[in-house]
Motif scaffolding. Structure first.
Motif, PDB file in Angstrom:
ATOM      1  N   THR A  29       0.809  -1.041   0.061  1.00  0.00           N
ATOM      2  CA  THR A  29      -0.009  -0.236  -0.147  1.00  0.00           C
ATOM      3  C   THR A  29       0.632   1.256   0.017  1.00  0.00           C
ATOM      4  N   SER A  30       1.727   1.338   0.842  1.00  0.00           N
ATOM      5  CA  SER A  30       2.765   2.677   0.744  1.00  0.00           C
ATOM      6  C   SER A  30       3.479   2.644  -0.393  1.00  0.00           C
ATOM      7  N   ALA A  31       3.888   1.517  -1.041  1.00  0.00           N
ATOM      8  CA  ALA A  31       4.512   1.877  -2.515  1.00  0.00           C
ATOM      9  C   ALA A  31       3.699   2.360  -3.342  1.00  0.00           C
ATOM     10  N   VAL A  32       2.261   1.946  -3.448  1.00  0.00           N
ATOM     11  CA  VAL A  32       1.330   2.620  -4.336  1.00  0.00           C
ATOM     12  C   VAL A  32       1.051   3.897  -4.008  1.00  0.00           C
ATOM     13  N   ILE A  33       0.850   4.067  -2.689  1.00  0.00           N
ATOM     14  CA  ILE A  33       0.594   5.713  -2.640  1.00  0.00           C
ATOM     15  C   ILE A  33       1.903   6.604  -2.895  1.00  0.00           C
ATOM     16  N   ARG A  34       2.985   5.945  -2.668  1.00  0.00           N
ATOM     17  CA  ARG A  34       4.559   6.850  -2.755  1.00  0.00           C
ATOM     18  C   ARG A  34       4.338   7.010  -4.430  1.00  0.00           C
TER      19      ARG A  34
END
Length: 259
Positions: A248-253
């Protein structure tokens, strides 16, 4: 009604393909202007008018679309400025990061009613998520016409210029992010024992099913996830492993990096 597309690269070409599939324009009322002979030959075979002369494409068009690399927009607009008919034509600019104020500055009194538009390449299959910003000189009837054109080519959201960059990264860049997930999941499928083509087909159908389920139910994705996460089951174990790796963090970043 006639429409001209100046620039038929990946996005411009995809848009023309969608227009050809649609019913708003007859093929003979679509003109493609591009310096590449290979590009114009390709679209000529599809039954649309083609030219290497941007000014010729503008003449007689009701809607002029400019879809070139952002750093070429000023040059292209300056080259067609004297051919534009602000009282009769609409201008659509498809180029990320080019502000309307600059377009107005470049065209001056020759600027027709202006729309900034950002589709994604699924427009070729009439499945784009398209963002539209009405700008200077736009009347309600102009907005209705542009809405009708792009609604036929997928789904359309009218927004303000401030949010156009966010729309670009979420939908125009976002389609590449979705394809990267499909590629990754398909590669995982190969590791699980499926042939590559079978794995890709399985993943594409699974993603399509997820979209259709959310569309039909209106559920939040997390609620839909809860339906298939049996306590102690395989799904929650897989999800947690992806989150441990920062999914999730990678997608948002990644989305924020495109701003």
């Amino acid at each position: 009604m006639k429409i001209s597309m100046i620039g038929a690269g990946a996005m411009g070409g995809a848009t023309v393909e969608g227009l050809i599939k649609g019913e708003t324009f007859r093929n003979e009322d679509i003109t493609v202007a591009d310096p590449s002979q290979a590009v114009t030959d390709r679209f000529a075979q599809m039954g649309v008018s083609v030219t290497a002369d941007n000014s010729a494409a503008v003449s007689g068009a009701d809607i002029v679309c400019v879809c070139v690399k952002p750093w070429l927009v000023e040059k292209v607009l300056s080259g067609i400025r004297d051919e534009l008919e602000p009282q009769r034509q609409l201008l659509i600019v498809i180029a990320a990061g080019v502000p309307s104020a600059k377009i107005v500055e470049w065209l001056g009194a020759q600027c027709p009613p202006l729309f900034l538009v950002i589709p994604n390449i699924a427009i070729a299959q009439m499945a784009s998520m398209t963002f539209v910003v009405p700008s200077v000189g736009v009347k309600p009837e102009h907005k209705q016409l542009v809405s009708r054109i792009f609604d036929e080519l997928g789904q359309t959201i009218f927004t303000d210029e401030q949010h156009l960059a966010a729309g670009t990264t979420l939908a125009s860049c976002g389609i590449a992010y979705a394809m990267r997930y499909i590629r990754a999941a398909a590669e995982g499928g190969v590791e699980l024992g499926f042939k590559a083509d079978d794995a890709k087909h399985i993943v594409m159908q699974t993603v399509l099913g997820a979209v259709k389920l959310l569309e039909a139910s209106g559920m939040h994705p997390e609620r839909a996830i809860d339906l298939v996460t049996t306590p102690g089951g395989l799904t929650i174990k897989g999800l947690n492993e992806m989150e441990h790796a920062g999914f999730t963090s990678a997608v948002i970043r990644g989305l924020k990096a495109g701003m």
